[in-house]
Design an enzyme around this catalytic site. Structure first.
Site, mmCIF file in Angstrom:
data_model
loop_
_atom_site.group_PDB
_atom_site.id
_atom_site.type_symbol
_atom_site.label_atom_id
_atom_site.label_comp_id
_atom_site.label_asym_id
_atom_site.label_seq_id
_atom_site.Cartn_x
_atom_site.Cartn_y
_atom_site.Cartn_z
ATOM 1 N N LYS A 16 0.931 -1.256 -0.026
ATOM 2 C CA LYS A 16 -0.084 0.117 -0.021
ATOM 3 C C LYS A 16 0.960 1.320 -0.096
ATOM 4 C CE LYS A 16 0.828 1.277 4.583
ATOM 5 N NZ LYS A 16 1.502 2.399 4.772
ATOM 6 N N ASP B 45 -2.653 -2.199 9.728
ATOM 7 C CA ASP B 45 -2.551 -2.101 8.261
ATOM 8 C C ASP B 45 -3.031 -3.481 7.784
ATOM 9 O OD1 ASP B 45 -1.735 0.414 8.502
ATOM 10 O OD2 ASP B 45 0.266 -0.001 7.974
HETATM 11 P P1 ATP Z 1 4.049 -0.226 7.869
HETATM 12 O O1 ATP Z 1 4.181 0.589 6.820
HETATM 13 O O2 ATP Z 1 2.790 -1.200 8.092
HETATM 14 O O3 ATP Z 1 4.358 0.546 9.369
HETATM 15 P P2 ATP Z 1 6.687 -1.374 7.170
HETATM 16 O O4 ATP Z 1 6.205 -1.713 5.542
HETATM 17 O O5 ATP Z 1 7.359 0.012 7.307
HETATM 18 O O6 ATP Z 1 5.209 -1.297 7.939
HETATM 19 P P3 ATP Z 1 7.248 -3.933 7.230
HETATM 20 O O7 ATP Z 1 7.849 -4.520 6.196
HETATM 21 O O8 ATP Z 1 6.078 -4.482 7.590
HETATM 22 O O9 ATP Z 1 7.442 -2.439 7.440
HETATM 23 O O10 ATP Z 1 8.289 -4.457 8.489
HETATM 24 C C1 ATP Z 1 8.477 -3.955 9.805
HETATM 25 C C2 ATP Z 1 9.282 -4.730 10.619
HETATM 26 O O11 ATP Z 1 8.160 -5.952 10.736
HETATM 27 C C3 ATP Z 1 10.365 -5.478 10.184
HETATM 28 O O12 ATP Z 1 11.477 -4.752 10.415
HETATM 29 C C4 ATP Z 1 10.218 -6.882 10.666
HETATM 30 O O13 ATP Z 1 11.197 -7.003 11.898
HETATM 31 C C5 ATP Z 1 8.634 -7.207 11.102
HETATM 32 N N1 ATP Z 1 8.150 -8.204 10.230
HETATM 33 C C6 ATP Z 1 7.372 -9.102 10.672
HETATM 34 N N2 ATP Z 1 6.865 -9.770 9.869
HETATM 35 C C7 ATP Z 1 7.396 -9.429 8.523
HETATM 36 C C8 ATP Z 1 7.431 -10.114 7.379
HETATM 37 N N3 ATP Z 1 6.346 -10.799 7.047
HETATM 38 N N4 ATP Z 1 7.796 -9.138 6.318
HETATM 39 C C9 ATP Z 1 8.726 -8.170 6.595
HETATM 40 N N5 ATP Z 1 8.912 -7.796 7.964
HETATM 41 C C10 ATP Z 1 8.239 -8.424 9.122
#
Ligand code: ATP
Length: 306
Positions: free
Chosen positions: A9, A138
């Site tokens: 997203k 999310d």
């Molecule tokens: P958001 O935008 O929802 O805040 P994000 O995209 O910034 O999230 P994610 O890629 O969801 O961040 O990763 C945040 C943290 O979640 C990572 O540093 C990791 O430790 C943890 N995590 C748990 N499950 C997963 C997964 N399936 N893929 C990636 N990271 C994961």
């Protein structure tokens, strides 16, 4: 074996209210699902819930119980009273990790759909949405896809009308940003500016009517003019180099640019598919990001690949 494709997203509007007593912020969050996405494949396992991950960022994905895909499988099993669930989940990761594109949440949503199909549970969609909200703010949107207004912590969703296809470019940064750290920086900057960061200090955010109209009309120029992210100043404060990325994409002809969610991925809206390809190429050549992907949306939420 069941494979589920799930979108990342971008928040075309991320309005952040003040800090609530429960530690969350009220949001007016317009989610937009893009074709850049992960695939989660569920297969039978006699060794409980196990995980593997492939893709350029695979090393950054935790393969323990903290992974949202594993937590989703466990939550679905518990909901159905399955005492000893077995599944292997393979995540083919294309969404930048800790990039502000809800990659972990996407994998959680994909795992709910994949395990539901593998275990032949036929869980109603409404129930999957409730389980998704338990996993994280999310996650419900990754199930729903399309375009939606998220209220509360972002988990109360109202689907929105969007006409046609919008073309996007995502510039991927080296390293991630922690979402809680970016919210804390937003609060700190509000305090420093003297406006205050409590929910009594900050007006409750609401969806921008001009942005909703641009989506409904399929008007990329108007959408570009309405893009807003209340976390952007905080993300730039923690990662000043993102200013150069935003500038490079804008100079390459993007209609609009913003930090995606809590960053550090930067999102650029282009006029059309050719425009997106040109902006992506210019960003890759600019040295201001690790790589850049051209993509489009809106696309549907997590769904089994035929
Ligand atoms: P958001 O935008 O929802 O805040 P994000 O995209 O910034 O999230 P994610 O890629 O969801 O961040 O990763 C945040 C943290 O979640 C990572 O540093 C990791 O430790 C943890 N995590 C748990 N499950 C997963 C997964 N399936 N893929 C990636 N990271 C994961």
């Amino acid at each position: 074996m069941i494979t589920v494709r799930v979108p990342a997203k971008v928040n075309v509007q991320l309005g952040v209210g003040g800090l609530r007593a429960d530690g969350f912020h009220d949001l007016a969050n317009v989610f937009f699902a893009v074709a850049l996405g992960d695939e989660v494949t569920a297969s039978d396992s006699s060794e409980g819930i196990t995980l593997s991950c492939s893709g350029p960022d695979a090393d950054a994905v935790p393969l323990d119980d903290s992974n949202l895909a594993a937590r989703a499988a466990r939550l679905l099993a518990a909901h159905h009273g399955i005492a000893d669930p077995g599944v292997h989940l393979h995540i083919a990761k294309a969404i930048p990790v800790a990039g502000g594109m809800a990659g972990g949440s996407a994998d959680g949503a994909a795992a709910l759909v994949a395990c539901d199909a593998l275990w032949k549970l036929d869980t109603p969609f409404e129930t999957l949405l409730e389980l998704a909200a338990e996993l994280g703010s999310d996650v419900p949107f990754a199930l729903l896809g399309g375009v939606a207004l998220g209220r509360g912590r972002g988990e109360i969703l109202e689907p929105l009308a969007a006409e046609g296809t919008f073309h996007w470019v995502f510039a991927v940064a080296d390293g991630g940003l922690s979402t809680p750290a970016v919210f804390r920086e937003c609060d700190r900057l509000r305090d420093e500016a003297g406006t205050g960061s409590a929910d009594s200090d900050v007006p409750t955010p609401d969806a921008d009517p001009a942005l909703l109209a641009a989506l409904a009309d399929g008007d990329a120029v108007a959408l570009a003019a309405a893009l807003t992210n209340d976390l952007q100043t905080a993300a730039l404060s923690l990662r000043p180099a993102l200013a150069a990325t935003l500038r490079a994409g804008t100079e390459a002809g993007a209609l609009g640019a913003l930090v995606s969610g809590s960053g550090p991925t930067c999102a650029f809206l282009a006029k059309d598919a050719d425009g997106a390809a040109a902006v992506a190429a210019a960003l890759r050549a600019s040295g201001t990001c690790r790589t850049a992907h051209a993509t489009y949306g809106p696309v549907p939420g997590a769904a089994v690949v035929a």
